[in-house]
Structures are given as C-alpha cells and as structure tokens.
Design a protein around this motif. Sequence first.
Motif, PDB file in Angstrom:
ATOM      1  N   ASP A 251     119.043 -11.259  58.699  1.00  0.00           N
ATOM      2  CA  ASP A 251     118.189 -10.529  57.764  1.00  0.00           C
ATOM      3  C   ASP A 251     117.271  -9.575  58.502  1.00  0.00           C
ATOM      4  N   GLN A 252     116.698 -10.027  59.609  1.00  0.00           N
ATOM      5  CA  GLN A 252     115.811  -9.177  60.392  1.00  0.00           C
ATOM      6  C   GLN A 252     116.555  -7.968  60.940  1.00  0.00           C
ATOM      7  N   ALA A 253     117.775  -8.179  61.393  1.00  0.00           N
ATOM      8  CA  ALA A 253     118.573  -7.072  61.927  1.00  0.00           C
ATOM      9  C   ALA A 253     118.883  -6.053  60.835  1.00  0.00           C
ATOM     10  N   GLU A 254     119.175  -6.553  59.627  1.00  0.00           N
ATOM     11  CA  GLU A 254     119.452  -5.645  58.513  1.00  0.00           C
ATOM     12  C   GLU A 254     118.204  -4.856  58.137  1.00  0.00           C
ATOM     13  N   HIS A 255     117.071  -5.538  58.111  1.00  0.00           N
ATOM     14  CA  HIS A 255     115.818  -4.857  57.799  1.00  0.00           C
ATOM     15  C   HIS A 255     115.471  -3.820  58.861  1.00  0.00           C
TER      16      HIS A 255
END
Length: 281
Positions: A251-255
């Motif tokens: 999720d952090q990478a996508e954000h």
Amino acid sequence: TDDSDIRSSAFSLFSALSAVMKDQMGPHMQTMVDILFAALEEEVLDFTGGNDGDRVAQMATMLEISKDGESVDEDEPELDMDALQNLNVETGPIEAKCTALETLCEIVENCVVPFGMYYESAYKHALEIASLEGSLHDEILRSSLTSALMFSSYLYKFGEESETEEAKQKSLEFCKEIWPLALETVKETTERTVCMSVLYHLERSIGIVGEVIFKDQTVLQAVMETVLIVLSDKTSCQIDDDEGVGPEGDDQAEHDQLLIEYACDILPTTCSVIGGAAFRP
C-alpha cells in the motif's frame, strides 16, 4: 436528523442533483447551502461546561507539538493540561462535515454561476475548519484544505463567466492565502493521503487560475520548489516511511507512486498555463 449516515446520504443526493440540473439549481441553492453550512458549523471539539476559546487554542497547540515530536519551548507559556482534561472529540459529525465539504465542491464544479454568492462564505468555512479541526483529524484536514483550494479557484471561474472583476480579484486574494498553507501541508504532513489529495487539487487550481497567479514569480517558485521536494522523496510523509513488507508495504509503495504522479502532473499543467518560454528556467 442527527444520524450522520442519513445526512451524508442526503448530501450525496445534492451532488447528484447538481450534476443533472447544472445551472437550473439556482432556485434550490439557498436551501441546500444552508443545510451544508450548518453541517460545517457543528462542533467537533466539545468541552464540558462550555467551549472556551483559549482551551481550544491550547488543544490545537498541543496537537501541533505532538505532530512535530517536539516539547514546548521554555519561553512559551505552559499548556494548561487541567483545562483540557474535559475535552471530548465528537466523532459523529466528522463524516458529515467531510461529506458536506465534498458536496459543496461538487456543486461548485457543476453550478459555477448559481453558487456565486456563496463562494466567499464557503472558503472561509473551509479555512477555519482546516486551521483548528484539521489539527485533530487528518480526514478533516484533507477535506477542508482541498475544498478551500477549489472554492478559491472556482471563484475566479465564476468571475470570468459572470464578467465580475471583483470576484476575480477576491479569488486571487484567497489563492495567495491558501496556497502557501497547502504547500506547507504537502511538505510537513506525515499522511500520504493528505499529501496526495492536496497535490491533486492544487494541480486543478493551477489549471483555473495559474496563468494569472503565476505572474507573481514568488508563487511560481514556491510551487516548483515543493514539487521538486516531492520528486526528491523529501517530504515528511516520504522521509518517515519505514520500509514495510507485506500488504502494508505494498500500500505504501502504491501511495508513493501516486504521490509522484500527482506531483508530476503539476509540471505540464503549469507549463500549459504560463507557456513554454516562461516555464523553461
């Protein structure tokens, strides 16, 4: 009704009506705006025995300190913790408040001219919410800041469509007030969703008022410097990133990817409104 779910659903209906009726919403605008403004004015902070302005200000200061991870400066007055002990954060109105802000933004986009007389009040409501309640809740901060960006820029569009010079001047005044706050939030917030949303709405604002407001080179420079900070992974939400694994890390990478995309979108939009020659430096 006091049920926040029912009220949020009603607000969503207002958005749908504005999308369908467009400029024909004029006769119904006063009723809807009164309801939405009432939601914005509901208390999220509540003190037993009365809402004391000094204690509210102290609470905001305390929250800002906790965000920064710093202690109170020795030269500053000590926070009266006893005065804050009766503080309750009412979570019920939060969703309705955020939905009301988002609904107003959608009405503004669909009914630029019929909303005319309410732009200034809507902007001031959003700015006030961002300055106090935004310190208590990231979703409120996101909604209020992005709404203030939209109200201030669409006021300029209203001025163009209604040929009202006063509205355009007031829009630029508001933009020069809210843009520095938005840029500071992009750099300092530790919440990626807040940072992303502010960047997205800033890009939209640039598309509306950028040609005029960027005649002030200091504003242009401030925006470009902030974009470069994001692209260099140096905002607080990027620096504070712990290398995660598993779903949270994904999720952090996508954000992070979206964060970069929204920052990059500002570049061509800025180039388009000011021209290639002015953008080249």
